[in-house]
Scaffold this motif. Structure first.
Motif, mmCIF file in Angstrom:
data_model
loop_
_atom_site.group_PDB
_atom_site.id
_atom_site.type_symbol
_atom_site.label_atom_id
_atom_site.label_comp_id
_atom_site.label_asym_id
_atom_site.label_seq_id
_atom_site.Cartn_x
_atom_site.Cartn_y
_atom_site.Cartn_z
ATOM 1 N N VAL A 1 0.864 -1.179 0.000
ATOM 2 C CA VAL A 1 0.000 0.000 0.000
ATOM 3 C C VAL A 1 0.907 1.237 0.000
ATOM 4 C CG1 VAL A 1 -1.725 1.273 1.291
ATOM 5 C CG2 VAL A 1 -1.781 -1.208 1.290
ATOM 6 N N PRO A 2 0.648 2.219 -0.865
ATOM 7 C CA PRO A 2 1.556 3.376 -0.937
ATOM 8 C C PRO A 2 1.662 4.083 0.399
ATOM 9 C CG PRO A 2 -0.197 3.544 -2.573
ATOM 10 C CD PRO A 2 -0.447 2.303 -1.825
ATOM 11 N N LEU A 3 2.873 4.502 0.751
ATOM 12 C CA LEU A 3 3.098 5.098 2.062
ATOM 13 C C LEU A 3 2.525 6.502 2.144
ATOM 14 C CD1 LEU A 3 4.373 4.477 4.740
ATOM 15 C CD2 LEU A 3 6.548 5.233 3.855
ATOM 16 N N TYR A 4 2.584 7.229 1.050
ATOM 17 C CA TYR A 4 2.072 8.602 1.059
ATOM 18 C C TYR A 4 0.985 8.723 0.027
ATOM 19 C CZ TYR A 4 6.829 8.924 2.810
ATOM 20 O OH TYR A 4 7.998 8.713 3.468
ATOM 21 N N GLN A 5 -0.102 9.427 0.385
ATOM 22 C CA GLN A 5 -1.114 9.712 -0.625
ATOM 23 C C GLN A 5 -0.532 10.745 -1.561
ATOM 24 O OE1 GLN A 5 -3.535 7.892 -0.372
ATOM 25 N NE2 GLN A 5 -4.717 8.045 1.513
ATOM 26 N N GLU B 1 -1.381 14.291 -0.427
ATOM 27 C CA GLU B 1 -0.701 14.791 0.785
ATOM 28 C C GLU B 1 0.522 15.582 0.405
ATOM 29 O OE1 GLU B 1 -1.221 11.117 3.542
ATOM 30 O OE2 GLU B 1 0.774 11.962 3.837
#
Lengths: 518, 419
Positions: free
Chosen positions: A68-72, A75
């Motif tokens: 799952v990507p760590l940063y949107q 953001e």
């Protein structure tokens, strides 16, 4: 045109605070500016996604690409597209003592601020208007440094244990007695980090079933401490006493939100000087309200201790009030004492309770001994116990510098926020492009200033902030003022139309903001 | 009118409840002089078995002179956060050295050990994300998790089967709602050497679970940095794991490095984010340069003398063996852990009485020249409160005789107090 308040005899001195309203044209242009930047941001993101433009961000590991990507993506939109353009105004490395003049390491960027390289050259003698050095104790020579050096060779640099275990040195006890004497309270306790002082002690004082009334513009440490405590948080408009009184009345009359039970305790969180606005808390009115409604007051004097008051004892002395009226007096040693750490002062029961139940006393390392010695020496200097009048002279010099600097800037036509006596001077810039330009132009002229934008301030109210120091001589201030004048003309930031809106008359709306832990 | 009456009648609780004078945590031990190998506690000279000075660097002349040089150049405080003229060349140097030592891309320093992990976790894990954390996690991790507002799932201490069960349950949940699962981040937070139990975490199995269930690992190495591994690089070196497999390593510099503060290291992709969203980094003054210089010198010493780690581990094994078989007290912790606990074999019913009993053991030892302390906890705030215990800390400076003296003294104390 200064609005002078002597509110019902509560104030023993004039309270001159004003926030000029943003000129309409400037506000519109600022929004347009942000709009353009956002559009460009979307365009660049689009180009980067379709690989037309090289992406210079660090990326995830190959093996973890399906995590799952760590940063949107959203953001970091602001970070990638707006912050990155003017990033060179922050995190400027220095290589000398952060006194009135400082040496900065020169750094250049060949790829529009994505990476920096140090040329190896040093920009010498930059006038430092950015460090929190109010009384000029950031020195590498003199009585404080010698005492700290002696303690360092005797005790070492670290402590390797917590206060409750084996980390309580005799030096800490000495410091705590001195701090209590300095503030005029029964007893005090010191901690290794100012931020942690708030975030670890507010949860020890209040919990579920209590109410916290916090100022709109409180520092992140106070907000974090309030959130961690689990109490209900309600926010009142910045320095607005009618808003605070309304919240107090509502709280006592209606009780807790769902059960209608009365609140166990109510705690008001305010700061002495607000570092982004330069305003001073209306302490006489807050104390009057506190007494009328039987609530408790937590005063964070991070910026005001040492900087206000005829003998540097903070905002309580500035207003001529009794320190015993403030239930919890908190402050930090980073700003006026040239060290690091925080303290809490108050009645003996309070401090005994904190010694037992504060998170910091149980789990966090105590303060380093040379830092403790620096605080002891500088505090004794301010009180005058070292036998000289250096401390008193510095406090007076700071007050003079403050008044002079603010007066000259206002005369030049800049919009300056805040109280006339606060050594924190915010100069409004508004437009995003001017933030970067102001910082760079001032550095070209050998003056280091701090510029702040979103998210530390509301999005259209970006500003440059000057922190005055007792170590600044009149010549330095005059040089700085001359350069600020030039840059101000160059960038056209002299917005003031001398139409000041006094804070008391600002209308406030009926909405209250409530935050609860769910 | 009614409102006025309500306001008149309302009585708040006192701000703080009164604390009884004999509360065990109220009366601190006063240490006069430096807390080094020989420590003067409450007027008595003792051998220090309570400060986390594992590598004996608190007293080291080279470290002190490096700090003195820095003091002469920079003064004491930095007078600003990292963003506003608080970044010194010493900080940049320390970050580079730490990154090089741990063989990662980047490192970031905090000015307070507690704030390191408590700021790192909320920077990545937000409301709606899921964090699997060990029951015996230290208080700083618990506060970081509380500040992050994420869903916390506790698994039994060092029990990989329990963790796998939780992960599998989460997988089933995900299949019900794949859209939400695609944006929910998952983390596992573990410590290298647990402060509360002295155990080591089974990292190789964790790495397998990481890739199987696509969870990121945050490793807290406060006790294992400078202790485990051939060169002191911590638990990853101890098990021979590629350091890039761990997403974030956080440690504090207050144990082995005998300074103040903490650091996080990892890939730039991960660490750089904290420079804008780590609360304890952005909103707090930076580390005083003399402490950073002391840490750099301590790192130098660690790199130049890699055999001290083996020496330390040998001493730990020695005392672990020597403390076995004390009647009434059992040793809790790995044989190579430099911070172990001595718990009562049988509790006498209430925690308060246990604490009092252990205090008598500690006092007996202190009166005979060995400085010990009880492990302190906030009883009402901890999620899983460990039982009361005495903390025994081994440092590289203690000689074999001193270790034996401590062991025999503890035997005596236990016999006289507990039987």
């Amino acid at each position: 045109v200064n609005h002078v308040v002597h509110n019902g005899g509560l104030y023993k001195r004039p309270f001159n605070e004003a926030f000029e309203e943003t000129p309409m044209l400037v506000a519109v242009l600022t929004y347009v500016g942000y709009g353009v930047l956002t559009l460009f941001g979307y365009l660049r993101d689009f180009l980067r996604q379709w690989k037309i433009e090289k992406c210079q961000n660090a990326t995830e590991r190959e093996e973890q690409k399906d995590f799952v990507p760590l940063y949107q993506d959203f953001e970091n939109f602001y970070n990638r597209n707006l912050y990155m353009r003017i990033r060179d105004s922050w995190n400027r490395p220095i290589c000398s003592v952060p006194g009135a003049k400082v040496d900065m390491m020169e750094r250049v960027s060949h790829d529009y601020n994505w990476t920096f390289t140090y040329t190896g050259r040093v920009i010498k003698d930059v006038i430092n208007m950015g460090s929190y050095n109010y009384l000029g104790f950031a020195q590498n020579a003199g009585a404080c440094q010698e005492a700290a050096a002696k303690v360092l060779s005797q005790y070492g640099a670290g402590v390797c244990s917590t206060r409750q275990e084996m980390g309580n040195l005799d030096k800490h006890e000495e410091l705590e007695k001195l701090v209590a004497r300095f503030l005029g309270v029964e007893s005090a306790m010191v901690y290794g980090m100012g931020f942690a002082t708030n975030s670890m002690n507010i949860p020890a004082l209040v919990g579920k079933g209590c109410l916290i009334l916090s100022d709109e513009l409180n520092h992140a440490s106070l907000v974090l401490g309030a959130r961690l405590s689990g109490a209900t948080i309600r926010i009142f408009k910045h320095n607005n006493m009618q808003s605070l009184e309304k919240l107090l009345k509502d709280a006592i009359v209606h009780g807790q939100p769902r059960t209608r039970r009365p609140w166990k305790k109510i705690l008001i969180l305010v700061e002495g000087i607000y570092s982004m606005e330069g305003s001073i808390v209306r302490l006489p009115e807050v104390i009057a309200l506190k007494k009328k409604y039987k609530t408790y007051l937590y005063l964070d004097e991070a910026h005001s201790i040492g900087a206000l008051g005829p003998s540097g004892r903070g905002v309580v002395e500035y207003f001529g009030l009794n320190p015993e009226d403030v239930d919890v007096m908190m402050g930090t040693f980073t700003k006026s004492f040239g060290a690091a750490g925080g303290y809490i002062g108050g009645k003996k029961e309070l401090i005994d309770y904190l010694r037992t139940y504060s998170h910091s006393a149980v789990y966090a390392t105590s303060m380093s001994p040379p830092v403790v010695e620096q605080i002891i020496t500088s505090m004794k200097c301010i009180i005058g116990e070292d036998g000289t009048t250096v401390g008193k002279a510095r406090v007076q010099q700071l007050a003079e510098n403050t008044r002079y600097f603010r007066r000259r800037l206002k005369e030049m036509g800049f919009i300056i926020y805040g109280n006339e006596d606060s050594p924190v001077v915010p100069l409004m810039l508004y437009m995003p492009a001017k933030i970067g330009a102001f910082g760079r132009e001032m550095l070209k002229r050998n003056i280091g200033v701090v510029v702040v934008g979103f998210p530390a301030t509301p999005i259209i109210e970006s500003r440059a902030r000057f922190c005055l120091s007792a170590a600044h001589t009149k010549e330095m201030l005059d040089t700085a003022l001359k350069e600020v004048n030039e840059v101000g003309d160059l960038l056209q930031v002299k917005y003031s139309r001398h139409r000041l809106v006094p804070l008391l008359d600002r209308p406030f709306d009926e909405t209250t903001y409530e935050e609860t832990e769910d | 009118q009614e409102k006025e009456e309500l306001i008149e009648e309302w009585q708040p609780e006192p701000l703080v409840p009164p604390v009884p004078k004999d509360h065990p945590a109220l009366n601190y031990n006063i240490v006069s002089g430096p807390p080094t190998h020989i420590i003067t506690v409450n007027g008595k000279e003792c051998i220090n078995f309570a400060s986390f000075n594992f590598l004996g660097l608190l007293d080291n002349e080279k470290v002190k002179s490096a700090a003195q040089a820095s003091l002469k150049k920079y003064g004491v405080g930095t007078c600003g956060p990292r963003g506003f003229y608080g970044t010194f060349d010493v900080h940049l140097e320390l970050e580079e050295r730490l990154a090089k030592f741990m063989r990662t891309e980047e490192a970031i320093i905090y000015s307070y050990g507690f704030a390191t992990i408590a700021s790192a976790i909320p920077a990545y894990s937000k409301r709606g994300d899921i964090v699997f954390v060990d029951e015996a996690a230290c208080f700083a991790i618990q506060k970081g998790l509380q500040a992050s507002r994420s869903n916390i799932k506790l698994f039994k201490h060092n029990d990989m089967a329990d963790l796998e069960r939780l992960l599998r349950e989460q997988e089933i949940e995900d299949q019900k709602n794949p859209r939400k699962a695609r944006v929910t981040r998952r983390f596992i937070v573990v410590e290298g050497l647990y402060m509360n139990t002295g155990d080591i975490c089974p990292l190789p199995e964790l790495i397998k679970l990481k890739y199987k269930y696509k969870v990121r690992i945050f490793l807290e190495e406060s006790l294992s940095f400078g202790v485990l591994g051939e060169h002191g690089r911590g638990i990853t070196e101890h098990f021979g794991i590629n350091i890039d497999d761990i997403d974030l390593i956080s440690a504090n510099m207050e144990n082995s490095l005998a300074s103040i503060g903490g650091f996080c290291c990892g890939r730039s992709f991960i660490i750089d984010h904290q420079r804008l969203s780590g609360q304890g980094y952005c909103f707090s003054a930076s580390l005083p340069p003399l402490l950073a210089a002391a840490a750099i010198e301590a790192l130098n010493i660690m790199e130049d003398n890699p055999d001290i780690f083996q020496t330390l581990r040998a001493k730990c094994e020695h005392i672990h063996k020597a403390l076995q078989g004390i009647s009434g007290l059992k040793v809790v912790g790995e044989s190579f852990s430099p911070a172990l606990h001595l718990q009562l074999e049988e509790s006498c019913g209430s925690r308060e009485n246990d604490v009092k009993l252990l205090k008598r053991v500690v006092d007996y030892c202190m009166n005979s020249g060995i400085a010990l302390t009880q492990a302190r906890y906030l009883e009402k705030e901890e999620k899983c409160l460990p039982p009361p215990s005495i903390r025994v800390v081994i440092t590289v400076e203690q000689t074999e005789q001193e270790l034996d003296k401590a062991a025999s003294l503890l035997k005596e104390a236990a016999q006289s107090v507990l039987s």
